[in-house]
Design an enzyme around this catalytic site. Structure first.
Site, PDB file in Angstrom:
ATOM      1  CG  HIS A 117      -0.298  -0.133   2.528  1.00 55.68           C
ATOM      2  ND1 HIS A 117      -0.999  -0.008   3.709  1.00 55.68           N
ATOM      3  CD2 HIS A 117       0.999  -0.382   2.895  1.00 55.68           C
ATOM      4  CE1 HIS A 117      -0.182  -0.181   4.731  1.00 55.68           C
ATOM      5  NE2 HIS A 117       1.032  -0.407   4.266  1.00 55.68           N
ATOM      6  CG  HIS A 118       3.869   2.020   2.408  1.00 61.06           C
ATOM      7  ND1 HIS A 118       3.059   2.861   3.135  1.00 61.06           N
ATOM      8  CD2 HIS A 118       4.257   1.026   3.269  1.00 61.06           C
ATOM      9  CE1 HIS A 118       2.961   2.408   4.377  1.00 61.06           C
ATOM     10  NE2 HIS A 118       3.667   1.296   4.484  1.00 61.06           N
ATOM     11  N   GLY A 119       3.223   2.095  -2.341  1.00 56.78           N
ATOM     12  CA  GLY A 119       3.690   2.487  -3.661  1.00 56.78           C
ATOM     13  C   GLY A 119       2.938   3.696  -4.197  1.00 56.78           C
ATOM     14  CG  ASP A 170       1.803   6.109   2.339  1.00 59.36           C
ATOM     15  OD1 ASP A 170       1.641   4.889   2.112  1.00 59.36           O
ATOM     16  OD2 ASP A 170       2.940   6.636   2.375  1.00 59.36           O
TER      17      ASP A 170
END
Length: 388
Positions: A133-135, A175
């Protein structure tokens, strides 16, 4: 029942490996699958293959020059600017051979899960290899090269005209997914995570509510360090129910990081496995209540790969397939004996942790009160929307 849920996995997903000593270790998938097989909740005939995402699918979210940079890095063609410009080659996200292909297989697994639900008659689908989920659109971050959940959401929006609710219970703020849809009123994101005052990526405050037409469709509950099961689950149930009732999605996608556990070496929350057994119950219930059962689940963080992740992720599949009675039985000795020497840990014999797992926590009641105030603040935008 079993035929309502699909379990996605292909060996190619194991190739997403930064190094032998990097905390992001896909051995978690092998351990979880083996545990599920040992309790007769999964067999090789019921595992459905992932696929490799195409460039056009990656371009649903990621910039073309970023994908080209990932391919170049995979082939050993990097420059000094790659780390600062693209987030590739950093300590968190180092380069490894065939990185592009390995990351695209994780994305393809989540897209395969989507198609199972929308095209092939499955109510639920699970891709434990996903949840990165941070890409970002043009940059790797936090162990994540391509953002499979963001790509899957955009894929559902375009191919199936779906209204999507994404909920993230990883200890780190979701994010990359939030920012990808920050101005989109057809995608609603919820993230419960350890406060950015203490933990990477430092974002996810209650004031991050969306922008433009998307204002009021991003929800964040930053929890205090040392938050325990009851406080986490209270906030989770309250915001998940309220937001689902408000948003009325066509499909729910859940990110199931297992790093909010007390044993996790990278975070400061104090959950036990009981919390990870309760989290998917509500997702299951709300998917049937609002989405005709459409529920897609992915993995995520989780860095105690021997004691915590296999139990937490197995319980997710057991909930999806209505086999939770297995949680009353001991962990099979055959699983423990297979992995005991390699793990260098004392592996659990029970699915549930002892109540005394967390150390004595100072300010326990104060932590609960702060989390309650944070939750109420996070829910304010629903009231604002309703007044409009």
């Amino acid at each position: 029942m079993m035929n309502e849920a699909g379990f996605i996995f292909s060996p190619e997903q194991l190739k997403y490996k930064f190094s032998e000593h990097h905390p992001f270790n896909q051995k978690r998938l092998i351990l979880t699958i083996d545990l599920l097989e040992k309790v007769n909740a999964l067999d090789t005939n019921t595992i459905l293959p992932a696929r490799m995402a195409t460039d056009s699918e990656l371009l649903l979210i990621h910039d073309e020059d970023y994908i080209r940079a990932v391919k170049d890095a995979s082939a050993g063609k990097t420059t000094a600017s790659f780390a600062t410009k693209y987030g590739i080659g950093t300590e968190d996200t180092p380069v490894f051979p065939d990185m592009h292909e390995a990351a695209a297989w994780l994305v393809g697994g989540t897209l395969s899960a989507v198609d199972l639900v929308f095209e092939h008659g499955f109510k639920h689908a699970l891709n434990l290899g996903g949840g990165l989920h941070h890409g970002f659109r043009g940059k790797a971050s936090g162990f994540c090269v391509y953002n499979d959940s963001s790509i899957a959401i955009e894929y559902m929006r375009r191919k199936y005209q779906a209204r999507v609710l994404y909920i993230d219970t990883d200890a780190h703020h979701g994010d990359g997914v939030q920012w990808a849809f920050y101005d989109d009123p057809e995608v609603c994101t919820i993230s419960l995570h350890e406060s950015g005052r203490f933990l990477f990526p430092g974002t996810g405050s209650v004031n991050e509510r969306g922008t433009g037409d998307g204002y009021g469709y991003s929800f964040n509950v930053p929890l205090e360090a040392f938050t325990e099961d009851n406080s986490f689950l209270y906030a989770y149930e309250k915001i998940f129910r309220e937001v689902t009732k408000f948003f009325k999605p066509d499909v729910i996608i859940t990110q199931n990081g297992a790093d909010a556990h007390c044993f996790d070496p990278l975070t400061h929350l104090c959950g036990t496995t009981k919390m990870f057994f309760e989290i998917p119950k509500l997702a299951h219930e709300l998917a049937h209540e609002y989405c005709d059962g459409r529920w897609i689940a992915v993995g995520g963080g989780g860095y105690d790969i021997w004691r915590v992740v296999p139990r937490a992720w197995s319980a997710l599949w057991l909930e999806m397939t209505e086999q939770t009675s297995i949680l009353k039985e001991p962990i099979p000795e055959s699983w423990i004996s297979r992995w005991q020497s390699e793990s260098k840990e004392t592996l659990p014999t029970s699915w549930y942790d002892e109540d005394s797992i967390c150390p004595v926590i100072p300010r326990r009641n104060e932590i609960k009160r702060k989390n309650e105030r944070t939750l109420q603040s996070a829910l304010k935008s629903i009231k604002e929307r309703r007044r409009k």
